[in-house]
Structures are given as C-alpha cells and as structure tokens.
Design a protein around this motif. Structure first.
Motif, PDB file in Angstrom:
ATOM      1  N   SER A  34      -4.886  11.139  -5.321  1.00  0.00           N
ATOM      2  CA  SER A  34      -5.556  12.134  -4.472  1.00  0.00           C
ATOM      3  C   SER A  34      -6.596  11.488  -3.556  1.00  0.00           C
ATOM      4  N   LEU A  35      -6.951  10.246  -3.850  1.00  0.00           N
ATOM      5  CA  LEU A  35      -7.906   9.545  -2.983  1.00  0.00           C
ATOM      6  C   LEU A  35      -7.207   8.738  -1.892  1.00  0.00           C
ATOM      7  N   ASN A  36      -5.883   8.658  -1.971  1.00  0.00           N
ATOM      8  CA  ASN A  36      -5.130   7.874  -0.986  1.00  0.00           C
ATOM      9  C   ASN A  36      -4.852   8.698   0.260  1.00  0.00           C
ATOM     10  N   ARG A  37      -5.873   8.850   1.072  1.00  0.00           N
ATOM     11  CA  ARG A  37      -5.699   9.608   2.314  1.00  0.00           C
ATOM     12  C   ARG A  37      -6.590   9.015   3.396  1.00  0.00           C
ATOM     13  N   PRO A  38      -6.262   9.393   4.639  1.00  0.00           N
ATOM     14  CA  PRO A  38      -6.956   8.773   5.778  1.00  0.00           C
ATOM     15  C   PRO A  38      -8.475   8.921   5.700  1.00  0.00           C
ATOM     16  N   GLN A  39      -8.950  10.123   5.406  1.00  0.00           N
ATOM     17  CA  GLN A  39     -10.392  10.348   5.366  1.00  0.00           C
ATOM     18  C   GLN A  39     -10.867  10.514   3.926  1.00  0.00           C
TER      19      GLN A  39
ATOM     20  N   GLU B 199       0.826  -1.200   0.000  1.00  0.00           N
ATOM     21  CA  GLU B 199       0.000   0.000   0.000  1.00  0.00           C
ATOM     22  C   GLU B 199       0.856   1.243   0.000  1.00  0.00           C
ATOM     23  N   PRO B 200       0.515   2.186  -0.870  1.00  0.00           N
ATOM     24  CA  PRO B 200       1.282   3.430  -0.889  1.00  0.00           C
ATOM     25  C   PRO B 200       0.979   4.228   0.375  1.00  0.00           C
TER      26      PRO B 200
ATOM     27  N   SER C  43     -13.234   6.727  -2.177  1.00  0.00           N
ATOM     28  CA  SER C  43     -12.119   5.995  -1.565  1.00  0.00           C
ATOM     29  C   SER C  43     -11.561   4.960  -2.530  1.00  0.00           C
ATOM     30  N   LEU C  44     -10.313   4.604  -2.299  1.00  0.00           N
ATOM     31  CA  LEU C  44      -9.657   3.559  -3.076  1.00  0.00           C
ATOM     32  C   LEU C  44     -10.082   2.194  -2.582  1.00  0.00           C
ATOM     33  N   THR C  45     -10.183   1.244  -3.497  1.00  0.00           N
ATOM     34  CA  THR C  45     -10.329  -0.147  -3.090  1.00  0.00           C
ATOM     35  C   THR C  45      -8.939  -0.742  -2.891  1.00  0.00           C
ATOM     36  N   ALA C  46      -8.886  -1.962  -2.397  1.00  0.00           N
ATOM     37  CA  ALA C  46      -7.590  -2.642  -2.251  1.00  0.00           C
ATOM     38  C   ALA C  46      -6.907  -2.727  -3.609  1.00  0.00           C
ATOM     39  N   ALA C  47      -7.686  -3.038  -4.658  1.00  0.00           N
ATOM     40  CA  ALA C  47      -7.117  -3.122  -6.004  1.00  0.00           C
ATOM     41  C   ALA C  47      -6.553  -1.769  -6.445  1.00  0.00           C
ATOM     42  N   GLY C  48      -7.247  -0.703  -6.079  1.00  0.00           N
ATOM     43  CA  GLY C  48      -6.784   0.633  -6.420  1.00  0.00           C
ATOM     44  C   GLY C  48      -5.451   0.940  -5.750  1.00  0.00           C
TER      45      GLY C  48
END
Lengths: 148, 148
Positions: B54-59, A6-7, B105-110
């Motif tokens: 840009s979707l890879n964030r905590p919230q 995971e990034p 949000s990202l999925t695991a695949a994302g």
DNA sequence: GGATAATATGTTGATATCAATTTAAATGTC
DNA sequence: GACATTTAAATTGATATCAACATATTATCC
C-alpha cells in the motif's frame, strides 16, 4: 528505464483490488470492531463471545476441539482463556480419563453473560446482514467456510 | 425447568452456523496463516506485505490514508510500522507543509523485498482462489468490500 | 514392562489489534 | 494576535495471534 527490481504501480493496484487476504483482513477488522462496540455493555470482545458460545454444549470440549472449531492456534486459545478464567466465566478441568486433556466449560456466570449478550448479537448481526442482503449472507458464509 | 437465564444449545448452534463475524474471523485466521507461511522466505507476514504494497505509490500517503485503506486503527498502523522501519524497509518523514502529517514511503530495500515477495503472493493467491472457484472470487471480494 | 513414538497442552517472544489518553500542530474566531 | 477548536499522530495498557520450543501423559512396540 525502470530496473525490473521494482514493483510497478500497476501490480500494486492489482494486489490492492484483488488480494483476497487483504479483503478478508479488512472486513474481519471492520466487523470485529463493530461487534466489539456492540458487546461493550457486557465487557466482551467478539472473540470472547464466540469462544464462550462454543463452550455452551452438553459435553465440555477439549482445547483441540475448540481451537479447530474456531480455526485458531491452540496456543492462542490458551491465551484467550486466561482473561475469561480470571473473570470466573470459564472453568478448565483435567479430563478424568486422559489427564493430558483439558475440558472447558462455562460457569453459571458465563452462561448468564452469554444470555445478556444475545440481544446485542442479534441486533448487530441483523445490521451486518443488511449490508450484503439476505441471499448474499448464505453465499458469503459458504465461501468463508470453504476458506477455513 | 430451565430458568431462562441459560442460552439453549439451539441458540449456540444458530450462532455457530450463522454468525458472519465468527465465519469472517475463522477464514481470516486461516488465510492469514497460509500467506504467513508462504511469505516465510522473505520474512514477512501477510499484514506486512499488504502494508508495504500500500506504500508503493507515486505520492507517499499519510498515516490516516493508509489506515483507512487497510481499515485498521491508526494506532495499529503506528505499531505495525515499527518493525518495518527497524528493518529499513519503510521511511517515515514529516510533511513539509503540515508538520503534523507523516509521509510513509518504501526504501529501495522495501521495494526489492516486495518484488521478491510477488511470486509467492501469486502462487498462494491462485491456490486460495481455487478454493472458491473463479466466479466466486469476484463475488466474495464484493461482499467483503461491502462489509468494510 | 521398558524404551520409543505420538498426543495434548503450556511457555516464551514477537507482532497485531484497538480504546483511552496525550501531545503537537494547524485552523477558526474574536 | 490570543484563545478555543479541530486534526494528525504517538503512547499506554489490555487482549489476540502464531511459531518455536518444552513438558506431561498416553499409546505402541518389542
């Protein structure tokens, strides 16, 4: 225990803050919108204005000439010409010597519309140059040129 | 005797050489093509990469949050999400409190695809930074930021 | 001069971009 | 609580962008 698959959020922030491609697309979109709004009275987009302007020269250029000048795919240029042809702003003619080659030229209506658009361009461009200051503009142009 | 209704070739050269919008679009197209080619192995475009990142964030952010970050129209974001949703890389859910708001949000695949794309980004970005030199990159980022 | 390679452009299909309009939901006023 | 206003997002329609493939024309080689 994050799996290496995971990034991290840190990497996201790195890309978000440093990616020149993202910065370019952002700025390109923002500036394009501004010019699109400014050109609304003459019913042109920023790209149509640039295309028309690139055809305003003594010798009608070919498709390849223009696509190189604008750094765009040839097929994109083909598509972009269509609405301008429909509106009678641009003429496409086959070269008399090499019949593969198309020569692109402005019609009288195209030249008139360009003239009408010039004051809009001047005003909008001045506004945009103010955002980065006088010396910055030349520097920025040089940097952008190096990328294309 | 030019009628004043026709833009002179001098003006064309002025616009061609000075228009920041044209310079921006040119560079944006060229750099986008480069990243698009680089991301070919993971079947992403430069814009899809930036969006996923840009979707890879905590919230999980909202549509408006992301469209502001990317300086793009909200409706463009709606369109860009569709292929990513289809591929199962992104999930769109309604906010539990305000049901107008969509949380992206990202999925695991994302996340996995983003990880796979990172080395491609690093390599391509390093190539591009070389075109303008180390000190120039920070300067350019600042200028581009000011425009958007 | 006929086959082959190179060049210039067009077509198709997918995504990208935005304005104008619409729908749905929350907020504010009374 | 009912009605108007504001806010968040989707839909529609037009143009923009490029890759992959196809077509037409010219140039080259023998």
């Amino acid at each position: 225990m994050s799996s290496g698959e995971e990034p991290s959020y840190d990497i996201t922030l790195l890309v978000r803050d440093h990616c020149l491609c993202l910065h370019l697309q952002r700025a390109a979109r923002a500036v394009a919108r501004r010019f699109d709004q400014a050109f609304r009275p003459v019913d042109l987009t920023n790209g149509q204005f640039s295309l028309l302007m690139s055809l305003n020269r003594p010798q009608p250029p070919s498709m390849t000439d223009v696509s190189r000048l604008l750094a765009m795919d040839r097929t994109t240029l083909t598509a972009n010409l269509k609405p301008l042809e429909r509106r009678g702003l641009v003429e496409v003619a086959s070269d008399t010597v090499d019949r593969r080659t198309r020569r692109l030229s402005l019609t009288a209506a195209g030249r008139e519309l360009l003239t009408a658009a010039m004051p809009l361009w001047r005003r909008t461009h001045a506004d945009i140059e103010e955002l980065i200051g006088e010396p910055g503009a030349d520097r920025l142009r040089a940097d952008l040129w190096a990328l294309s």
